[in-house]
Scaffold this motif. Structure first.
Motif, PDB file in Angstrom:
ATOM      1  N   ALA A 150     -37.583  44.792 -60.580  1.00  0.00           N
ATOM      2  CA  ALA A 150     -36.335  45.068 -59.852  1.00  0.00           C
ATOM      3  C   ALA A 150     -36.452  46.357 -59.047  1.00  0.00           C
ATOM      4  O   ALA A 150     -35.915  46.449 -57.935  1.00  0.00           O
ATOM      5  CB  ALA A 150     -35.169  45.134 -60.827  1.00  0.00           C
ATOM      6  N   HIS A 208     -34.969  49.694 -50.973  1.00  0.00           N
ATOM      7  CA  HIS A 208     -34.035  50.822 -50.967  1.00  0.00           C
ATOM      8  C   HIS A 208     -34.324  51.780 -52.114  1.00  0.00           C
ATOM      9  O   HIS A 208     -33.882  52.923 -52.091  1.00  0.00           O
ATOM     10  CB  HIS A 208     -32.590  50.307 -51.039  1.00  0.00           C
ATOM     11  N   ARG A 209     -35.082  51.317 -53.102  1.00  0.00           N
ATOM     12  CA  ARG A 209     -35.438  52.153 -54.253  1.00  0.00           C
ATOM     13  C   ARG A 209     -36.857  52.707 -54.152  1.00  0.00           C
ATOM     14  O   ARG A 209     -37.297  53.447 -55.036  1.00  0.00           O
ATOM     15  CB  ARG A 209     -35.254  51.350 -55.539  1.00  0.00           C
ATOM     16  N   HIS A 210     -37.581  52.391 -53.088  1.00  0.00           N
ATOM     17  CA  HIS A 210     -38.949  52.888 -52.948  1.00  0.00           C
ATOM     18  C   HIS A 210     -39.054  54.409 -52.974  1.00  0.00           C
ATOM     19  O   HIS A 210     -40.047  54.934 -53.497  1.00  0.00           O
ATOM     20  CB  HIS A 210     -39.617  52.305 -51.714  1.00  0.00           C
ATOM     21  N   ALA A 224     -39.368  45.657 -56.133  1.00  0.00           N
ATOM     22  CA  ALA A 224     -38.997  44.667 -55.116  1.00  0.00           C
ATOM     23  C   ALA A 224     -37.758  45.046 -54.309  1.00  0.00           C
ATOM     24  O   ALA A 224     -37.353  44.301 -53.424  1.00  0.00           O
ATOM     25  CB  ALA A 224     -38.783  43.302 -55.777  1.00  0.00           C
ATOM     26  N   ASP A 225     -37.191  46.219 -54.571  1.00  0.00           N
ATOM     27  CA  ASP A 225     -36.036  46.689 -53.811  1.00  0.00           C
ATOM     28  C   ASP A 225     -36.481  47.832 -52.907  1.00  0.00           C
ATOM     29  O   ASP A 225     -36.694  48.962 -53.385  1.00  0.00           O
ATOM     30  CB  ASP A 225     -34.929  47.168 -54.759  1.00  0.00           C
ATOM     31  N   SER A 275     -38.832  39.330 -50.458  1.00  0.00           N
ATOM     32  CA  SER A 275     -39.268  37.949 -50.636  1.00  0.00           C
ATOM     33  C   SER A 275     -40.395  37.694 -49.638  1.00  0.00           C
ATOM     34  O   SER A 275     -40.632  38.515 -48.738  1.00  0.00           O
ATOM     35  CB  SER A 275     -38.109  36.978 -50.397  1.00  0.00           C
ATOM     36  N   ASP A 314     -41.973  35.998 -57.653  1.00  0.00           N
ATOM     37  CA  ASP A 314     -40.814  36.631 -58.280  1.00  0.00           C
ATOM     38  C   ASP A 314     -41.136  37.112 -59.686  1.00  0.00           C
ATOM     39  O   ASP A 314     -41.647  36.370 -60.517  1.00  0.00           O
ATOM     40  CB  ASP A 314     -39.635  35.653 -58.312  1.00  0.00           C
ATOM     41  N   ALA A 319     -31.991  43.687 -50.111  1.00  0.00           N
ATOM     42  CA  ALA A 319     -31.896  44.341 -51.420  1.00  0.00           C
ATOM     43  C   ALA A 319     -33.061  43.939 -52.317  1.00  0.00           C
ATOM     44  O   ALA A 319     -33.484  44.712 -53.170  1.00  0.00           O
ATOM     45  CB  ALA A 319     -30.570  44.006 -52.085  1.00  0.00           C
ATOM     46  N   THR A 320     -33.570  42.737 -52.115  1.00  0.00           N
ATOM     47  CA  THR A 320     -34.726  42.260 -52.871  1.00  0.00           C
ATOM     48  C   THR A 320     -35.697  41.621 -51.890  1.00  0.00           C
ATOM     49  O   THR A 320     -35.307  40.762 -51.100  1.00  0.00           O
ATOM     50  CB  THR A 320     -34.318  41.232 -53.940  1.00  0.00           C
TER      51      THR A 320
END
Length: 155
Positions: free
Chosen positions: A31, A37-39, A34-35, A60, A87, A57-58
């Motif tokens: 989670a 925005h959180r890198h 793969a986001d 793919s 996934d 947000a995720t």
């Protein structure tokens, strides 16, 4: 809990790979990875800026995302494309210069995940230039810092 042990993995020519065991379920680690925005939370190199991340947000397969960066004191923006995705287990993206960043997660036991990060510059447009700039060694240090912090986050 003891400090995380980051190990070197031989993954072939022009690939820098490190691995660590994280005490968290793979879904929880994935989670974060793969986001886009959180890198900035993941980055151990200090190059990813925490402002103005654009993208889903995720991630793919085929998704694009844009991140503000800063290197050698110069701010810039890159847009990367996801080139491999499974996934919960794998995400890889291609940098505009052709090299790739790959994250592989394998839950080895309930609540424990082996995390492998690879900087693959075998696909870069100018791998020799990256070598002359010392990027493989710099990225090895960044990956080690990233994985150490990731393991500590879930300790």
């Amino acid at each position: 809990m003891a400090d995380a042990v980051v190990t070197t993995v031989d993954s072939g020519a022009r690939k820098v790979t490190r691995q660590v065991l994280v005490h968290a379920p793979s879904a929880e680690v994935f989670a974060l990875v793969a986001d886009p925005h959180r890198h900035p939370e993941l980055d151990g190199s200090g190059t990813v800026r925490d402002t103005d991340v654009q993208g889903p947000a995720t991630l793919s397969q085929g998704a694009t995302f844009s991140v503000g960066m800063k290197q050698y004191g110069v701010p810039y923006r890159i847009t990367s494309t996801v080139t491999a995705f499974t996934d919960g287990r794998l995400v890889e993206w291609r940098h505009p210069m052709g090299h790739r960043w790959r994250w592989e997660l394998v839950e080895s036991a309930a609540g424990t995940t082996q995390v492998t990060e690879t900087f693959d510059y075998s696909t870069a447009r100018s791998p020799k230039v990256l070598e002359l700039l010392g990027q493989p060694a710099k990225n090895a240090q960044g990956i080690e810092s990233t994985l150490t912090a990731l393991a500590a986050r879930f300790a």
